[in-house]
Design a protein around this motif. Structure first.
Motif, mmCIF file in Angstrom:
data_model
loop_
_atom_site.group_PDB
_atom_site.id
_atom_site.type_symbol
_atom_site.label_atom_id
_atom_site.label_comp_id
_atom_site.label_asym_id
_atom_site.label_seq_id
_atom_site.Cartn_x
_atom_site.Cartn_y
_atom_site.Cartn_z
ATOM 1 N N SER A 5 0.820 -1.211 0.000
ATOM 2 C CA SER A 5 0.000 0.000 0.000
ATOM 3 C C SER A 5 0.857 1.265 0.000
ATOM 4 C CB SER A 5 -0.917 0.012 1.224
ATOM 5 O OG SER A 5 -1.680 -1.166 1.272
ATOM 6 N N GLN A 6 2.061 1.168 0.566
ATOM 7 C CA GLN A 6 2.947 2.346 0.619
ATOM 8 C C GLN A 6 3.256 2.862 -0.778
ATOM 9 O OE1 GLN A 6 3.629 -0.730 1.715
ATOM 10 N NE2 GLN A 6 5.123 -0.764 3.380
ATOM 11 N N THR A 7 3.332 1.923 -1.736
ATOM 12 C CA THR A 7 3.717 2.324 -3.088
ATOM 13 C C THR A 7 2.499 2.412 -3.997
ATOM 14 O OG1 THR A 7 4.118 0.008 -3.632
ATOM 15 C CG2 THR A 7 6.013 1.276 -2.892
ATOM 16 N N ASP A 355 0.573 4.730 8.654
ATOM 17 C CA ASP A 355 1.933 4.895 8.124
ATOM 18 C C ASP A 355 2.153 4.009 6.900
ATOM 19 O OD1 ASP A 355 1.553 2.790 9.945
ATOM 20 O OD2 ASP A 355 3.720 2.530 10.192
ATOM 21 N N LYS A 356 1.517 2.822 6.916
ATOM 22 C CA LYS A 356 1.693 1.908 5.774
ATOM 23 C C LYS A 356 0.679 2.157 4.670
ATOM 24 C CE LYS A 356 3.612 -2.058 8.274
ATOM 25 N NZ LYS A 356 3.058 -1.864 9.643
ATOM 26 N N HIS A 359 -1.541 6.472 1.856
ATOM 27 C CA HIS A 359 -1.865 6.977 0.525
ATOM 28 C C HIS A 359 -3.279 6.609 0.093
ATOM 29 C CE1 HIS A 359 2.021 8.433 0.014
ATOM 30 N NE2 HIS A 359 2.630 7.329 -0.382
ATOM 31 N N GLU A 391 -3.457 11.951 8.841
ATOM 32 C CA GLU A 391 -2.141 12.018 8.215
ATOM 33 C C GLU A 391 -1.496 13.358 8.490
ATOM 34 O OE1 GLU A 391 -3.678 11.209 4.141
ATOM 35 O OE2 GLU A 391 -1.653 10.403 3.952
#
Ligand code: SF4
Lengths: 477, 224
Positions: A5-7, A355-356, A359, A391
């Motif tokens: 999910s971070q990317t 944090d993960k 987005h 966020e």
């Protein structure tokens, strides 16, 4: 499973360039939207049932401790067992204990998202136990060593010719000359292969659409009948369910069932709604010897009493993703974890951390369609905004805002896609703008509209207005 | 069960919902709902007089791709099944449970050979007796037990289900009331199966295909 999910942004870029995926994603809109609408229109009480279903879940969540106690008591009275699992790791260990005690070698599985959430398949393989997915979509996914890209249509990102290639590759005992050009023949082949597996299974695993406190019953809803065979023919039935699946009574279940199938696939009822209570009875001629429920928390109790409590009403119908222009464009895998689409954008940060997954709440045009079709009336756009505020508090905002603009820019560079996304958005934006017709923040452009108000759209996109004002070209991309 | 995990999870839930040690109001609300099983919104569609209700059931079941015939009495069952199988060039064999309502039927007049018990997966056709049906959605209700083993509902390719016309209810809630009467409040048979049409899958390109893991055909025999 590996969390990506971070990317999200990179995932979407890849997804948009994936020709096979783009071909397959066309089936989402075609397959779901019209059918849901037709089913909703055919039942005059549909909106009243949505209110009723929502009220049932709200009441249940406010009294969840008491309903869980009542539920556990009933499961035990019928000879079953409930195991509380704190998190994914704990749930896997509980499962392994049951499997070891039963000397299990093979586990058949009906469709369960909780199994994905706890990463059960890989874990079983590491421990020398073979998991066999029996839902056709899940089976295809398992052959390909992938993850579901949709919560009710796990293989929606795959085309028929890809399935044919996979079956030829893995079903090597069958005649290589056989004709597999029709979906029917692929279905029969899967049926034939999986048939042998049900009875061989030491354990049959299913999820649950509902856990009924009144009777200690778990409910699964399927069209294929695979989940039913899984739980019936395995020697031991293990139900994987998260704690918000609890509903008070049989009548409450009937209310929610009326909105579930209609919202999911546009059916009046799914083919099989199966209520299971405890193991095989003394007089039964078939059925499992043992019945276990692994009741998973994994972050949900921390959502109760917060601004994210509403998300716990979710019945996993998939309507929000079926109607989401972002999902239509990038598919489920881009979201990088188990739950895609609008519900995933809200739930994922709650379960694996902002944090993960920070987005994801930006993966929206804020067109409002998800909330409009959600049978449980979950205010998904509002909750995505909550996450963006969080966020900001945790100083993650700048990247996220830039990213939001990035998605917007992306759509803007692809006029056709942008138009389809935004023409859904217009009526919603007009509403948001209220009487003053000024928007204080435009979804996906948060970093920008933070500093200036945008005039609210008039309910038509510029392109539509342009076309209607005599510029016939306006509609062409 | 890990008691400490239960305590930890339940402790968090209690704090979140604002539970108090006494909590009489919340307890009463829960007890009342569990005891009273209030009905919610019941669609008007199924709220009909018996004849129209049956007609709606037949219509809805057909819309869900089941086939339905109305027969005068139990004695007409063997002929109906034998004809169905013969017309499709299928073997004249059927598997069934010990349902007493079907016990007196004479299959000897037909070519049908009948075997008793649950399905081992090799049966092409099976016969069950439904406990009720829902007109609103064209749904059958079957319950587990030696009378109608659950495997007969799922393993064979052709599933024949006998339904008494008088057992067709308007809505699911009415069938739940019937289960409560029969098994007791809060008690359920191991398995209750609601079946709406034959099995299907749309997992390949969202194209709907009949006959996934369950029966390819569902043939309902309405008696009386
Ligand atoms: S959020 Fe609503 S629409 Fe989306 S899956 Fe959950 S219940 Fe369905």
């Amino acid at each position: 499973m590996q969390i990506t999910s971070q990317t999200f942004k990179a995932n979407t870029v890849k997804a948009l360039a994936d020709v096979d995926l783009q071909r397959a994603l066309r089936h989402v809109e075609k397959g779901f939207i019209g059918k849901r609408q037709k089913a909703a229109d055919a039942l005059p009480e549909f909106e009243a049932l949505r209110d009723s279903a929502m009220a049932i879940k709200q009441h249940t969540l406010k009294h969840l401790d008491l309903y869980i106690d009542a539920y556990v008591e009933k499961v035990e009275a019928s000879g079953g067992k409930v195991h509380f699992a704190e998190d994914a790791d704990h749930a896997r260990r509980i499962f392994l204990d049951i499997a070891r005690r039963r000397k299990a070698k093979t586990v058949t599985k009906g469709k369960t998202m909780i199994s994905e959430e706890i990463g059960l398949n890989k874990f079983l393989e590491q421990n020398g136990i073979t998991p066999v997915e029996t839902d056709l979509g899940e089976y295809i996914i398992q052959l390909r060593d992938e993850h579901p890209s949709h919560i009710i249509a796990p293989a929606v990102h795959i085309n028929r010719d890809q399935v044919e290639a996979d079956f030829r590759k893995f079903h090597v005992d069958l005649d290589p000359e056989r004709d597999l050009t029709k979906p029917e023949t692929l279905l029969s082949e899967a049926r034939q292969i999986l048939r042998q597996k049900y009875g061989e299974a030491d354990i049959g695993v299913t999820g649950a659409n509902f856990l009924i406190a009144e009777t200690g019953t778990s409910v699964i809803v399927t069209n294929e009948g695979n989940g039913d065979l899984t739980q019936l023919l395995g020697k031991c039935h293990v139900v994987l369910a998260s704690l918000e699946k609890i509903v008070p009574t049989l009548e409450d279940t009937a209310q929610i069932l009326r909105v579930l199938a209609r919202s999911a696939t546009g059916q009046e009822m799914s083919v099989y709604t199966t209520l299971s209570t405890g193991p095989k009875r003394a007089e039964d001629r078939d059925g499992p010897e043992e019945y276990h429920v692994i009741l998973l928390d994994n972050g949900r109790s921390n959502m109760l009493g917060t601004e994210f409590e509403d998300m716990l009403r979710c019945i996993r119908c998939g309507a929000c993703m079926n109607h989401c222009p972002v999902y239509h464009a990038v598919g489920g895998h881009s979201y990088g974890w188990v739950y895609p689409g609008p519900m995933g954008a809200v739930l994922t940060p709650s379960l694996i951390g902002v944090d993960k997954a920070g987005h994801l709440p930006n993966a929206s045009t804020f067109c409002g369609r998800c909330e409009a079709v959600c049978p449980m009336r979950i205010p998904l756009p509002k909750m995505m905004r909550h996450w963006r505020e969080k966020e900001f508090e945790s100083h993650l905002q700048p990247t996220a805002a830039r990213f939001g603009l990035g998605v917007w820019a992306f759509f803007a560079r692809r006029p056709k896609l942008y138009r389809s996304a935004v023409s859904f958005a217009m009526p919603a934006l007009k509403l948001l703008g209220g009487r003053k017709r000024r928007l204080r923040s435009l979804p996906l452009a948060g970093g920008w509209t933070k500093w200036r108000d945008l005039p609210a759209p008039e309910g038509r996109t510029f392109m539509q207005a342009y076309a209607q004002s005599g510029h016939a070209d306006g509609g062409r991309s | 069960m890990s008691g400490s995990t239960r305590d930890a999870v339940m402790g968090r839930i209690r704090r979140a919902v604002g539970a108090t040690p006494d909590d009489s109001e919340r307890r009463e609300a829960v007890a009342a709902r569990l005891a009273g099983s209030p009905k919610g919104v019941i669609p008007k569609r199924g709220q009909l007089a018996p004849a129209e209700r049956l007609a709606l059931f037949v219509d809805m079941a057909r819309k869900a791709d089941a086939t339905v015939v109305e027969i005068p009495d139990y004695a007409a069952i063997p002929d109906e099944i034998a004809t169905y199988l013969r017309e499709r060039n299928l073997p004249a064999e059927i598997k069934m449970g010990d349902d007493p309502r079907l016990a007196g039927i004479d299959f000897s007049e037909t070519a049908l050979s009948v075997a008793k018990g649950p399905s081992d997966g090799d049966d092409l056709s099976s016969l069950s007796h439904a406990e009720g049906a829902i007109a609103e959605s064209g749904t059958l209700m079957l319950t587990s037990g030696p009378d109608n083993p659950t495997s007969l509902n799922f393993l064979p390719e052709y599933h024949f289900v006998v339904l008494k016309a008088e057992d067709v209810a308007g809505d699911m809630e009415s069938l739940f009331a019937g289960l409560r009467e029969r098994f007791g409040k809060g008690v359920m048979p191991r398995s209750v199966n609601f079946v709406t049409g034959p099995s299907r899958s749309a997992d390949i390109e969202q194209t709907l295909l009949l006959g996934a893991h369950g029966p390819r055909r569902l043939h309902i025999l309405v008696v009386g």
